[in-house]
Write a protein that holds these residues in place. Structure first.
Motif, PDB file in Angstrom:
ATOM      1  N   ARG A  52      96.731  53.057  65.821  1.00 59.67           N
ATOM      2  CA  ARG A  52      95.517  53.882  65.914  1.00 59.67           C
ATOM      3  C   ARG A  52      95.072  54.383  64.544  1.00 59.67           C
ATOM      4  O   ARG A  52      93.882  54.419  64.240  1.00 59.67           O
ATOM      5  N   ILE A  53      96.023  54.755  63.719  1.00 54.80           N
ATOM      6  CA  ILE A  53      95.677  55.210  62.362  1.00 54.80           C
ATOM      7  C   ILE A  53      95.113  54.047  61.557  1.00 54.80           C
ATOM      8  O   ILE A  53      94.122  54.199  60.836  1.00 54.80           O
ATOM      9  N   HIS A  54      95.719  52.869  61.699  1.00 57.34           N
ATOM     10  CA  HIS A  54      95.238  51.683  60.985  1.00 57.34           C
ATOM     11  C   HIS A  54      93.810  51.337  61.426  1.00 57.34           C
ATOM     12  O   HIS A  54      92.937  51.071  60.585  1.00 57.34           O
ATOM     13  N   VAL A  55      93.571  51.347  62.728  1.00 60.55           N
ATOM     14  CA  VAL A  55      92.235  51.024  63.240  1.00 60.55           C
ATOM     15  C   VAL A  55      91.228  52.059  62.746  1.00 60.55           C
ATOM     16  O   VAL A  55      90.110  51.702  62.340  1.00 60.55           O
ATOM     17  N   ALA A  56      91.599  53.328  62.745  1.00 64.52           N
ATOM     18  CA  ALA A  56      90.694  54.379  62.254  1.00 64.52           C
ATOM     19  C   ALA A  56      90.344  54.129  60.790  1.00 64.52           C
ATOM     20  O   ALA A  56      89.179  54.243  60.394  1.00 64.52           O
ATOM     21  N   ARG A  57      91.345  53.776  59.980  1.00 61.75           N
ATOM     22  CA  ARG A  57      91.084  53.483  58.558  1.00 61.75           C
ATOM     23  C   ARG A  57      90.118  52.319  58.411  1.00 61.75           C
ATOM     24  O   ARG A  57      89.197  52.363  57.584  1.00 61.75           O
ATOM     25  N   GLN A  58      90.342  51.257  59.196  1.00 66.19           N
ATOM     26  CA  GLN A  58      89.480  50.081  59.103  1.00 66.19           C
ATOM     27  C   GLN A  58      88.047  50.432  59.492  1.00 66.19           C
ATOM     28  O   GLN A  58      87.096  49.996  58.837  1.00 66.19           O
ATOM     29  N   GLN A  59      87.892  51.221  60.555  1.00 68.00           N
ATOM     30  CA  GLN A  59      86.547  51.624  60.971  1.00 68.00           C
ATOM     31  C   GLN A  59      85.875  52.490  59.903  1.00 68.00           C
ATOM     32  O   GLN A  59      84.690  52.329  59.621  1.00 68.00           O
ATOM     33  N   LEU A  60      86.646  53.390  59.300  1.00 66.54           N
ATOM     34  CA  LEU A  60      86.082  54.231  58.245  1.00 66.54           C
ATOM     35  C   LEU A  60      85.709  53.403  57.021  1.00 66.54           C
ATOM     36  O   LEU A  60      84.666  53.632  56.403  1.00 66.54           O
ATOM     37  N   LYS A  61      86.559  52.436  56.657  1.00 64.25           N
ATOM     38  CA  LYS A  61      86.240  51.558  55.520  1.00 64.25           C
ATOM     39  C   LYS A  61      84.933  50.826  55.766  1.00 64.25           C
ATOM     40  O   LYS A  61      84.095  50.702  54.868  1.00 64.25           O
ATOM     41  N   LYS A  62      84.769  50.342  56.986  1.00 64.53           N
ATOM     42  CA  LYS A  62      83.558  49.598  57.320  1.00 64.53           C
ATOM     43  C   LYS A  62      82.324  50.503  57.239  1.00 64.53           C
ATOM     44  O   LYS A  62      81.295  50.119  56.690  1.00 64.53           O
ATOM     45  N   LYS A  63      82.444  51.720  57.754  1.00 64.28           N
ATOM     46  CA  LYS A  63      81.309  52.641  57.764  1.00 64.28           C
ATOM     47  C   LYS A  63      80.988  53.191  56.385  1.00 64.28           C
ATOM     48  O   LYS A  63      79.882  53.600  56.101  1.00 64.28           O
ATOM     49  N   LEU A  64      82.003  53.218  55.502  1.00 68.21           N
ATOM     50  CA  LEU A  64      81.821  53.768  54.157  1.00 68.21           C
ATOM     51  C   LEU A  64      81.865  52.668  53.086  1.00 68.21           C
ATOM     52  O   LEU A  64      82.159  52.928  51.937  1.00 68.21           O
ATOM     53  N   LYS A  65      81.552  51.455  53.485  1.00 64.18           N
ATOM     54  CA  LYS A  65      81.619  50.295  52.590  1.00 64.18           C
ATOM     55  C   LYS A  65      80.765  50.478  51.338  1.00 64.18           C
ATOM     56  O   LYS A  65      81.136  50.009  50.261  1.00 64.18           O
ATOM     57  N   SER A  66      79.665  51.185  51.458  1.00 67.91           N
ATOM     58  CA  SER A  66      78.780  51.360  50.290  1.00 67.91           C
ATOM     59  C   SER A  66      79.440  52.136  49.155  1.00 67.91           C
ATOM     60  O   SER A  66      78.998  52.073  48.018  1.00 67.91           O
ATOM     61  N   TYR A  67      80.537  52.841  49.438  1.00 68.23           N
ATOM     62  CA  TYR A  67      81.224  53.603  48.398  1.00 68.23           C
ATOM     63  C   TYR A  67      82.348  52.822  47.731  1.00 68.23           C
ATOM     64  O   TYR A  67      82.927  53.296  46.767  1.00 68.23           O
ATOM     65  N   SER A  68      82.676  51.658  48.239  1.00 68.90           N
ATOM     66  CA  SER A  68      83.744  50.888  47.618  1.00 68.90           C
ATOM     67  C   SER A  68      83.205  50.217  46.351  1.00 68.90           C
ATOM     68  O   SER A  68      82.011  49.937  46.248  1.00 68.90           O
ATOM     69  N   PRO A  69      84.090  49.952  45.384  1.00 67.43           N
ATOM     70  CA  PRO A  69      83.652  49.321  44.135  1.00 67.43           C
ATOM     71  C   PRO A  69      82.985  47.966  44.409  1.00 67.43           C
ATOM     72  O   PRO A  69      83.543  47.145  45.120  1.00 67.43           O
ATOM     73  N   ALA A  70      81.818  47.774  43.893  1.00 66.12           N
ATOM     74  CA  ALA A  70      81.054  46.526  44.013  1.00 66.12           C
ATOM     75  C   ALA A  70      80.834  46.136  45.472  1.00 66.12           C
ATOM     76  O   ALA A  70      80.733  44.969  45.803  1.00 66.12           O
ATOM     77  N   GLY A  71      80.813  47.133  46.381  1.00 63.69           N
ATOM     78  CA  GLY A  71      80.525  46.858  47.789  1.00 63.69           C
ATOM     79  C   GLY A  71      81.586  46.083  48.510  1.00 63.69           C
ATOM     80  O   GLY A  71      81.343  45.510  49.554  1.00 63.69           O
ATOM     81  N   ASN A  72      82.821  46.006  47.958  1.00 61.54           N
ATOM     82  CA  ASN A  72      83.897  45.226  48.585  1.00 61.54           C
ATOM     83  C   ASN A  72      84.392  45.859  49.842  1.00 61.54           C
ATOM     84  O   ASN A  72      84.684  46.913  50.020  1.00 61.54           O
TER      85      ASN A  72
END
Length: 171
Positions: A151-171
């Protein structure tokens, strides 16, 4: 136990919490702040407290985890070391573009992304973020540790997807 009785019992523990917090912080003001944070979390997570269990131990655990998380953040913040005595013009340019408003937008986006997580992912993730260990979360929800980790892993993945614009170079 109803909410009024819970609140009364929590408030009665303030003096012992202050003593315990002082043991960690070695400073009265910081201890007071730590107790306030602990009480805020206790009131926020009232529905997570199981009636008949040791309230004082529950509050002590919240206080200890809050202190540990603060200490970890402080160590991370203080670990940034400037390797030269001069600041390059590119560093000055980057710092001149940042301001508090940008941080507010980022926090708003994070809060919005968190609010879109379903309860089954949000609760274990927020407890883990606050410093609870996998086995403590598993015991609390009475589910296997593997389920907690998933559940924690899935939550992280969902948050990464929703906050993708903040990752370096949109990765």
């Amino acid at each position: 136990m109803d909410k009024i009785e819970f609140n009364t019992r929590v408030v009665q523990e303030v003096n012992s919490l202050n003593s315990y917090a002082l043991y960690f912080t070695r400073d009265e003001e910081n201890a007071h702040d730590l107790v306030q944070d602990t009480m805020l979390k206790a009131f926020s997570y009232y529905n997570k407290f199981k009636s008949g269990t040791n309230l004082q131990a529950w509050l002590y655990t919240i206080l200890k985890n809050t202190f540990i998380n603060y200490y970890r953040r402080k160590v991370k913040t203080n670990s940034i070391i400037l390797k030269s005595d001069t600041i390059s013009s590119s560093d000055l340019y980057k710092s001149s573009l940042r301001n508090d408003a940008e941080g507010k937008f980022v926090m708003d986006d994070i809060e919005r992304a968190l609010s879109k997580l379903s309860e089954e992912y949000y609760s274990p993730f927020s407890m883990y973020y606050e410093g609870y260990k996998y086995h403590e979360i598993a015991d609390y929800f009475q589910i296997p540790i593997g389920t907690v980790k998933t559940r924690i892993h899935v939550a992280r993945q969902q948050l990464k997807k929703k906050l993708k614009s903040y990752s370096p170079a949109g990765n």
